[in-house]
Design a protein around this motif. Sequence first.
Motif, mmCIF file in Angstrom:
data_model
loop_
_atom_site.group_PDB
_atom_site.id
_atom_site.type_symbol
_atom_site.label_atom_id
_atom_site.label_comp_id
_atom_site.label_asym_id
_atom_site.label_seq_id
_atom_site.Cartn_x
_atom_site.Cartn_y
_atom_site.Cartn_z
ATOM 1 N N ILE A 153 49.816 45.924 54.449
ATOM 2 C CA ILE A 153 49.066 45.247 55.450
ATOM 3 C C ILE A 153 47.617 45.398 55.246
ATOM 4 C CG2 ILE A 153 48.435 45.532 57.948
ATOM 5 C CD1 ILE A 153 51.147 46.548 58.523
ATOM 6 N N HIS A 154 47.319 46.364 54.789
ATOM 7 C CA HIS A 154 45.707 46.713 54.231
ATOM 8 C C HIS A 154 45.424 45.732 53.152
ATOM 9 C CE1 HIS A 154 44.729 50.003 56.705
ATOM 10 N NE2 HIS A 154 46.057 50.570 56.396
ATOM 11 N N SER A 155 46.389 45.445 52.172
ATOM 12 C CA SER A 155 46.308 44.528 51.003
ATOM 13 C C SER A 155 45.678 43.043 51.574
ATOM 14 C CB SER A 155 47.463 44.724 50.175
ATOM 15 O OG SER A 155 48.556 43.810 50.608
ATOM 16 N N ILE A 156 46.419 42.840 52.587
ATOM 17 C CA ILE A 156 46.084 41.425 53.202
ATOM 18 C C ILE A 156 44.478 41.296 53.578
ATOM 19 C CG2 ILE A 156 46.495 40.053 55.054
ATOM 20 C CD1 ILE A 156 49.124 41.075 55.342
ATOM 21 N N ALA A 157 44.047 42.579 53.927
ATOM 22 C CA ALA A 157 42.475 42.531 54.236
ATOM 23 C C ALA A 157 41.775 42.366 52.875
ATOM 24 C CB ALA A 157 42.146 43.916 54.958
ATOM 25 N N LEU A 158 42.171 43.441 52.044
ATOM 26 C CA LEU A 158 41.701 43.208 50.691
ATOM 27 C C LEU A 158 41.692 41.868 49.875
ATOM 28 C CD1 LEU A 158 42.772 46.705 49.130
ATOM 29 C CD2 LEU A 158 40.814 46.008 50.484
ATOM 30 N N SER A 159 42.812 41.353 49.920
ATOM 31 C CA SER A 159 43.110 40.006 49.339
ATOM 32 C C SER A 159 42.258 38.789 50.025
ATOM 33 C CB SER A 159 44.748 39.503 49.342
ATOM 34 O OG SER A 159 45.406 40.613 48.555
ATOM 35 N N THR A 160 42.120 39.115 51.321
ATOM 36 C CA THR A 160 41.448 37.890 52.053
ATOM 37 C C THR A 160 39.938 38.105 51.574
ATOM 38 O OG1 THR A 160 42.779 38.325 53.941
ATOM 39 C CG2 THR A 160 40.696 37.291 54.381
ATOM 40 N N PHE A 161 39.465 39.277 51.689
ATOM 41 C CA PHE A 161 38.087 39.234 51.216
ATOM 42 C C PHE A 161 37.858 38.636 49.661
ATOM 43 C CE2 PHE A 161 34.416 41.342 49.019
ATOM 44 C CZ PHE A 161 33.425 41.239 50.136
ATOM 45 N N ALA A 162 38.747 39.259 48.788
ATOM 46 C CA ALA A 162 38.749 38.648 47.429
ATOM 47 C C ALA A 162 38.687 37.168 47.232
ATOM 48 C CB ALA A 162 39.998 39.095 46.547
ATOM 49 N N SER A 163 39.404 36.512 48.336
ATOM 50 C CA SER A 163 39.659 34.844 48.163
ATOM 51 C C SER A 163 38.531 34.167 48.964
ATOM 52 C CB SER A 163 41.101 34.519 48.239
ATOM 53 O OG SER A 163 41.294 35.284 49.627
ATOM 54 N N ILE A 206 42.177 32.628 39.003
ATOM 55 C CA ILE A 206 43.007 31.902 38.153
ATOM 56 C C ILE A 206 43.661 30.669 39.000
ATOM 57 C CG2 ILE A 206 45.223 31.671 36.837
ATOM 58 C CD1 ILE A 206 44.613 34.421 35.729
ATOM 59 N N THR A 207 44.248 30.991 40.101
ATOM 60 C CA THR A 207 44.861 30.138 40.908
ATOM 61 C C THR A 207 43.887 29.270 41.588
ATOM 62 O OG1 THR A 207 44.635 31.671 42.779
ATOM 63 C CG2 THR A 207 46.639 31.910 41.578
ATOM 64 N N ALA A 208 42.636 29.330 42.068
ATOM 65 C CA ALA A 208 41.764 28.701 42.635
ATOM 66 C C ALA A 208 41.468 27.513 41.646
ATOM 67 C CB ALA A 208 40.557 29.337 42.909
ATOM 68 N N TYR A 209 41.439 27.810 40.404
ATOM 69 C CA TYR A 209 41.115 27.066 39.149
ATOM 70 C C TYR A 209 42.222 25.923 39.008
ATOM 71 C CZ TYR A 209 40.843 25.023 34.280
ATOM 72 O OH TYR A 209 40.892 24.384 33.270
ATOM 73 N N LEU A 210 43.511 26.427 39.123
ATOM 74 C CA LEU A 210 44.902 25.727 38.892
ATOM 75 C C LEU A 210 44.769 24.840 39.987
ATOM 76 C CD1 LEU A 210 47.258 28.504 37.842
ATOM 77 C CD2 LEU A 210 46.186 26.617 36.330
ATOM 78 N N GLY A 240 40.835 23.982 45.736
ATOM 79 C CA GLY A 240 41.129 25.222 44.808
ATOM 80 C C GLY A 240 40.766 26.561 45.865
ATOM 81 N N PHE A 241 39.830 26.309 46.491
ATOM 82 C CA PHE A 241 39.423 27.588 47.491
ATOM 83 C C PHE A 241 40.495 27.677 48.294
ATOM 84 C CE2 PHE A 241 37.110 29.252 51.220
ATOM 85 C CZ PHE A 241 36.234 30.199 50.291
ATOM 86 N N ILE A 242 41.389 26.766 49.064
ATOM 87 C CA ILE A 242 42.273 27.146 50.017
ATOM 88 C C ILE A 242 43.559 27.455 49.191
ATOM 89 C CG2 ILE A 242 43.690 26.038 51.778
ATOM 90 C CD1 ILE A 242 41.408 24.532 52.592
ATOM 91 N N GLY A 243 44.123 26.952 48.042
ATOM 92 C CA GLY A 243 45.169 27.388 47.504
ATOM 93 C C GLY A 243 44.742 28.574 46.617
ATOM 94 N N GLY A 244 43.910 29.144 46.666
ATOM 95 C CA GLY A 244 43.485 30.459 46.051
ATOM 96 C C GLY A 244 43.666 31.551 46.846
ATOM 97 N N PHE A 245 43.136 31.004 48.229
ATOM 98 C CA PHE A 245 43.343 32.056 49.221
ATOM 99 C C PHE A 245 44.804 32.403 49.476
ATOM 100 C CE2 PHE A 245 44.221 32.376 53.818
ATOM 101 C CZ PHE A 245 43.830 33.781 54.047
ATOM 102 N N PHE A 246 45.520 31.603 49.773
ATOM 103 C CA PHE A 246 47.040 31.783 50.011
ATOM 104 C C PHE A 246 47.659 32.412 48.881
ATOM 105 C CE2 PHE A 246 46.219 28.346 53.250
ATOM 106 C CZ PHE A 246 46.787 28.993 54.311
ATOM 107 N N SER A 247 47.408 31.936 47.650
ATOM 108 C CA SER A 247 48.156 32.711 46.323
ATOM 109 C C SER A 247 47.606 34.075 46.223
ATOM 110 C CB SER A 247 47.720 31.791 45.153
ATOM 111 O OG SER A 247 48.060 30.504 45.392
#
Length: 352
Positions: free
Chosen positions: A245-255, A145-149, A170-177
Amino acid sequence: VLILLVLGIQVKCFHEIITIGYRVYRSYDLPWFRTLSWYFLLCVNYFFYGETVADYFATFVQREEQLQFLIRYHRFISFALYLAGFCMFVLSLVKKHYRLQFYMFAWTHVTLLITVTQSHLVIQNLFEGMIWFLVPISSVICNDITAYLFGFFFGRTPLIKLSPKKTWEGFIGGFFSTVVFGFIAAYMLSKYQYFVCPVEYRSDVNSFVTECEPSELFKLQSYSLPPFLKTVLRQETVSLYPFQIHSIALSTFASLIGPFGGFFASGFKRAFKIKDFANTIPGHGGIMDRFDCQYLMATFVHVYITSFIRGPNPSKVLQQLLVLQPEQQLNIYKTLKTHLIEKGILQPALKV
């Protein structure tokens, strides 16, 4: 219910990919092949779900003699079922369709690898605790959603030729979001036992339970801040759940890596000159169009858990011990007792 949902999504994704193979290779007239494709799906699901039953329903299986037989010889039965399908395939070969039949045989097996194997990993993650299911899935959705926005409002620079509408902005904005979202979602869900406790089957109440003493991952810990953050936030430490802290790794992979599952799907569709996998969801294509990134994410989460999180599970070890013969249980007891005495945890019995 979630297991049934995952199974339903898996079957539909399998159907969509197999149908593309039939249509692209004009293989509707191949003898028995549609039947064999679904038969192989049944065999592979029997194998994986049987493994799940053996792992998580051991106490229930002990009470049912017929189930004990099925579990004891589960892998042999699964292999025998697969061999039956293999032999049926060989017997169905006809001279004018040899190459096409082997194309579709390989197509079916790759589809099984993509859908069934990774769906099994989703279920494995689910049994580790609902949080391992919800945070990764919602992170992929948030990134989409955020990458699209960001791409819609700020996108100027094309990212990859396979998906012309995707942009670096979109790729970078989606990553941080996504990282921020995953961090907050991890904090909210870590407070509740229902989300953090491994799902276990209790024979005394004949149902699943999600009650436990939360592990250290889900207990607030104090962390010292780096010097520049101490100045900005004006405090020495911050309280976080280690899972955040682990969620950062999961979110990084997801984005960062997760979208490549979508790029892979885009390349697949372009290779066969189709717009969508199916038209199941009006305006959005097929189920596989929506879950291409989720499968890749599920595999990463499973690898992450087994590599960095999961230790030996005492309850699972105990379940396996209870299935052994009394003589084997006694030998293990004596070996364990000797080991604990040697380490000084138990005192040797006094001889009278």
